[in-house]
Design a protein around this motif. Structure first.
Motif, short mmCIF file in Angstrom:
data_model
loop_
_atom_site.label_atom_id
_atom_site.label_comp_id
_atom_site.label_asym_id
_atom_site.label_seq_id
_atom_site.Cartn_x
_atom_site.Cartn_y
_atom_site.Cartn_z
N LEU A 64 0.91 -1.14 -0.08
CA LEU A 64 -0.03 -0.14 0.20
C LEU A 64 0.91 1.22 -0.05
CD1 LEU A 64 -2.60 -0.90 2.91
CD2 LEU A 64 -2.88 -1.27 0.22
N GLY A 65 0.41 2.38 -0.77
CA GLY A 65 1.24 3.38 -0.69
C GLY A 65 2.04 3.64 -1.77
N THR A 66 2.36 2.68 -2.45
CA THR A 66 3.21 2.74 -3.88
C THR A 66 2.49 3.70 -4.73
OG1 THR A 66 3.89 0.50 -3.51
CG2 THR A 66 4.33 1.34 -5.54
N SER A 67 3.01 4.34 -5.72
CA SER A 67 2.42 5.29 -6.40
C SER A 67 1.93 4.51 -7.94
CB SER A 67 3.31 6.49 -7.05
OG SER A 67 4.15 5.97 -7.80
N ILE A 68 0.75 4.82 -8.39
CA ILE A 68 0.31 4.42 -9.54
C ILE A 68 1.39 4.19 -10.46
CG2 ILE A 68 -1.29 4.44 -11.34
CD1 ILE A 68 -3.36 5.58 -9.12
N ARG A 69 2.19 5.31 -10.71
CA ARG A 69 3.31 5.55 -11.45
C ARG A 69 4.31 4.37 -11.59
NH1 ARG A 69 4.12 9.87 -14.19
NH2 ARG A 69 3.20 11.36 -12.40
N GLU A 70 4.67 4.04 -10.24
CA GLU A 70 5.59 2.89 -10.03
C GLU A 70 4.98 1.60 -10.38
OE1 GLU A 70 8.66 3.16 -9.50
OE2 GLU A 70 9.09 5.33 -8.10
N VAL A 71 3.78 1.55 -10.09
CA VAL A 71 2.95 0.01 -10.35
C VAL A 71 3.22 0.05 -12.13
CG1 VAL A 71 0.99 -1.17 -10.29
CG2 VAL A 71 1.77 0.21 -8.30
N LEU A 72 2.73 1.39 -12.68
CA LEU A 72 2.65 1.25 -14.24
C LEU A 72 4.16 0.99 -14.85
CD1 LEU A 72 0.04 3.97 -14.86
CD2 LEU A 72 -0.16 1.78 -15.20
N ARG A 73 5.06 1.47 -14.09
CA ARG A 73 6.38 1.43 -14.70
C ARG A 73 6.95 -0.14 -14.70
NH1 ARG A 73 10.16 5.19 -11.64
NH2 ARG A 73 9.16 6.90 -13.10
N PHE A 74 6.50 -0.81 -13.76
CA PHE A 74 6.83 -2.22 -13.49
C PHE A 74 6.23 -2.83 -14.47
CE2 PHE A 74 6.03 -6.58 -11.81
CZ PHE A 74 7.30 -6.73 -11.81
N CYS A 75 4.96 -2.50 -15.13
CA CYS A 75 4.32 -3.18 -16.24
C CYS A 75 4.78 -2.48 -17.47
CB CYS A 75 3.06 -3.03 -16.05
SG CYS A 75 2.22 -4.01 -14.60
N GLY A 76 5.84 -1.89 -17.35
CA GLY A 76 6.34 -1.46 -18.90
C GLY A 76 5.78 -0.09 -19.22
N GLY A 77 5.08 0.62 -18.41
CA GLY A 77 4.40 1.96 -18.57
C GLY A 77 3.22 2.10 -19.52
N LEU A 78 2.64 3.09 -19.81
CA LEU A 78 1.71 3.35 -20.49
C LEU A 78 1.86 3.52 -22.04
CD1 LEU A 78 -0.28 5.96 -18.20
CD2 LEU A 78 -0.96 3.43 -18.54
N SER A 79 1.13 2.83 -22.94
CA SER A 79 1.25 2.98 -24.50
C SER A 79 0.81 4.40 -24.49
CB SER A 79 0.33 1.86 -24.94
OG SER A 79 -1.04 2.51 -25.02
N GLU A 80 1.52 5.12 -25.92
CA GLU A 80 1.26 6.41 -26.07
C GLU A 80 -0.26 6.71 -26.61
OE1 GLU A 80 3.58 7.81 -29.59
OE2 GLU A 80 5.28 7.60 -28.52
N GLU A 81 -0.92 5.62 -26.76
CA GLU A 81 -2.35 5.63 -26.97
C GLU A 81 -3.37 5.78 -25.74
OE1 GLU A 81 -0.69 2.85 -28.72
OE2 GLU A 81 -0.19 4.46 -29.95
N THR A 82 -2.79 5.70 -24.79
CA THR A 82 -3.59 5.75 -23.57
C THR A 82 -4.21 7.10 -23.38
OG1 THR A 82 -2.13 4.11 -22.39
CG2 THR A 82 -3.25 5.54 -20.96
N ARG A 83 -5.46 6.91 -23.03
CA ARG A 83 -6.25 8.44 -22.65
C ARG A 83 -6.69 8.43 -21.24
NH1 ARG A 83 -3.79 9.22 -26.01
NH2 ARG A 83 -4.06 9.74 -28.19
N GLU A 84 -6.88 7.29 -20.80
CA GLU A 84 -7.60 7.37 -19.39
C GLU A 84 -7.01 5.96 -18.54
OE1 GLU A 84 -11.63 8.88 -17.99
OE2 GLU A 84 -11.94 6.57 -18.46
N VAL A 85 -6.84 6.53 -17.43
CA VAL A 85 -6.56 5.53 -16.35
C VAL A 85 -7.30 5.38 -15.14
CG1 VAL A 85 -4.58 4.75 -14.66
CG2 VAL A 85 -3.85 5.69 -16.93
N MET A 86 -7.86 4.05 -14.91
CA MET A 86 -8.89 4.11 -13.99
C MET A 86 -8.40 3.11 -12.83
SD MET A 86 -12.47 3.55 -15.75
CE MET A 86 -13.46 4.19 -14.34
N MET A 87 -8.89 3.53 -11.51
CA MET A 87 -8.46 2.56 -10.31
C MET A 87 -9.97 1.94 -10.17
SD MET A 87 -7.38 3.57 -6.57
CE MET A 87 -5.48 3.90 -6.98
N GLY A 88 -9.84 0.77 -10.14
CA GLY A 88 -10.92 -0.24 -9.93
C GLY A 88 -11.41 -0.80 -11.56
N GLY A 89 -12.65 -1.23 -11.28
CA GLY A 89 -13.28 -2.03 -12.54
C GLY A 89 -13.68 -0.81 -13.71
N PRO A 90 -14.10 -1.03 -15.00
CA PRO A 90 -14.43 -0.16 -15.71
C PRO A 90 -15.94 0.38 -15.26
CG PRO A 90 -14.31 -2.21 -16.77
CD PRO A 90 -13.62 -2.31 -15.59
N MET A 91 -16.74 -0.47 -14.85
CA MET A 91 -18.10 0.03 -14.40
C MET A 91 -18.27 0.77 -13.43
SD MET A 91 -19.69 -1.63 -16.70
CE MET A 91 -21.52 -1.82 -16.40
#
Ligand code: SF4
Ligand code: SF4
Length: 448
Positions: free
Chosen positions: A313-340
């Motif tokens: 807990l407390g890890t920034s979303i940025r660090e989590v995304l970095r571990f997953c290779g970052g966001l693609s250039e086409e990304t327009r929105e990041v959500m926390m939780g499910g899409p609904m």
């Protein structure tokens, strides 16, 4: 958000609801892995429903991983513990998911610490009174792990005279993309069952049931493989439908019983807990580990390397995304939780909190806001609403800001699942009108 429809599969279910595409293939087979520790952690004091926790550490103090850093601020509140060994650097406002600032404790990790959690001897939970058990759960900081983050000890506090017959473990995971509960059931079925058994015994229930949507056959198989024929626990396969994971829908699907409007499941003898909550409870009583990390699904079309991760807990979303290779250039929105039901993330510096079941990245094609048309009275929103409300009328009243009139149409019974919005061919943002009305009524004291 545009989501393709798919047909549901067989199993027990409930009336109404919708069938968004599961989109779980990206991560369903990915084993849970641990993200590396980073330099800085931010622990908001109010990351659960209820009163924020009160800090018990000061700036400059050294803290150990798992140490209490904030105690419950009231009964509907839970404790916070340090996710790492390090030093408290700040106690003050920090950026939250929606971009606003909220009070938090910032901890700088000690780069030389092993960050191993030292397991404690198991707590003899069977010997504890129910009150002592509940106090332990509160002090362990455990909340509902499905996303709502309601303090678990409050759910376990059953008023005198009420009998609990069945403990229902929620393994539905009906939100598209999310697979963190699925992986937990596949990888740690014994712990899910152990947590369920602890809850069953302490609440004096005769039986426990685990409800799992039928699109998770490996989870159903893994749980069943650990159950003996005489064990008072059953795994129930459920129809794949949204919002199956909503407590009242799950109860209807599993037992074919209804919780009356305005009442709680315990009033009909049932207590519902998420599979992640059952695991957190078992881990705490077996090892002493409070809630300092959680499993997060990182997925969506904007992520190159989706994953299921154990994140402190407390890890920034940025660090989590970095571990997953970052966001693609086409990304327009990041959500926390499910899409609904998830929330759009306004700042990637916001931290992972107890309710963060997923981080999802969407591109233009999923986020483009389709043009809104007038209501054609097709009735699809009424067919979708699992609470038998009249969403089209609520949307009309919401547009006109007739909040008091919306109350007459039971707006406060709406769980904001978004099924009506998903079903609407005219792209009317029904749930947004409802949410704004509920916020307004709460702020002006007219919610009851
Ligand atoms: S009115 Fe509320 S409960 Fe009914 S479908 Fe819409 S968001 Fe869900
Ligand atoms: S689904 Fe949309 S168009 Fe159809 S009745 Fe409901 S609000 Fe109107």
């Amino acid at each position: 958000m545009k989501l393709l429809r798919s047909l549901g599969t067989l199993g027990r279910g409930f009336a109404h609801g919708v069938h968004p595409a599961h989109n779980k293939e990206q991560t369903a087979d990915l084993a849970i892995q641990r993200v590396p520790f980073v330099e800085r952690y931010v622990m908001p004091l109010g990351q659960h429903i209820g009163v924020p926790a009160k800090p018990v550490v000061s700036v400059g103090e050294r803290v150990e991983r798992g140490q209490l850093i904030a105690e419950p601020g009231a009964f509907i509140s839970t404790a916070l513990h340090s996710p790492v060994t390090g030093t408290v650097r700040d106690i003050g406002p920090h950026r939250y998911i929606g971009g606003v600032f909220k009070p938090a404790i910032e901890i700088e990790a000690d780069p030389y610490a092993t960050q191993q959690f030292e397991a404690q001897p198991p707590i003899d939970w069977e010997a504890l009174s129910i009150d002592a058990f509940i106090e332990h759960v509160q002090r362990a900081g455990i909340v509902g792990m499905g996303g709502a983050a309601f303090p678990s000890h409050v759910k376990l506090s059953i008023p005198e005279g009420q009998q609990i017959d069945d403990v229902l473990i929620n393994g539905a995971e009906c939100e598209p993309y999310l697979t963190n509960d699925h992986r937990l059931m596949v990888e740690r079925p014994e712990t899910v069952l152990r947590g369920a058994e602890m809850l069953r015994r302490k609440l004096g229930a005769k039986h426990a049931t685990i409800g799992v949507e039928s699109n998770k056959p490996e989870a159903i198989e893994a749980l069943n493989a650990c159950i003996d024929v005489n064990d008072p626990v059953t795994v129930v396969s459920l129809e794949v439908k949204y919002p199956q994971g909503a407590e009242k829908m799950l109860i209807k699907a599993v037992y074919n019983r209804e919780v009356p409007a305005g009442e709680l499941p315990r009033n009909i003898g049932i207590v519902v807990n998420n599979v992640g909550t059952a695991v957190a409870i078992a881990d705490y009583f077996d090892t002493g580990m409070p809630l300092i990390e959680r499993i997060v699904t990182v997925s969506g079309p904007g992520i190159d390397y989706p994953a299921n991760l154990i994140v402190p807990l407390g890890t920034s979303i940025r660090e989590v995304l970095r571990f997953c290779g970052g966001l693609s250039e086409e990304t327009r929105e990041v959500m926390m939780g499910g899409p609904m039901m998830g929330l759009p993330v306004a700042s990637l510096d916001a931290p992972i909190i107890k309710g963060s079941s997923g981080i999802l990245a969407f591109t233009e094609s999923e986020t483009g806001r389709p043009r809104e048309y007038p209501c054609i009275r097709c009735g699809r929103c009424l067919e979708a609403c699992p609470y038998f409300l009249n969403p089209s009328r609520l949307a009309r009243l919401g547009k006109a800001r007739l909040f008091e009139e919306m109350k007459e149409y039971q707006v406060m019974d709406c769980v904001e699942c978004g099924a009506c919005t998903f079903a609407c061919p005219s792209n009317i943002p029904i749930v947004q009108h409802i949410r704004s009305c509920k916020d307004n009524l709460r702020q002006h004291g007219g919610a009851n």
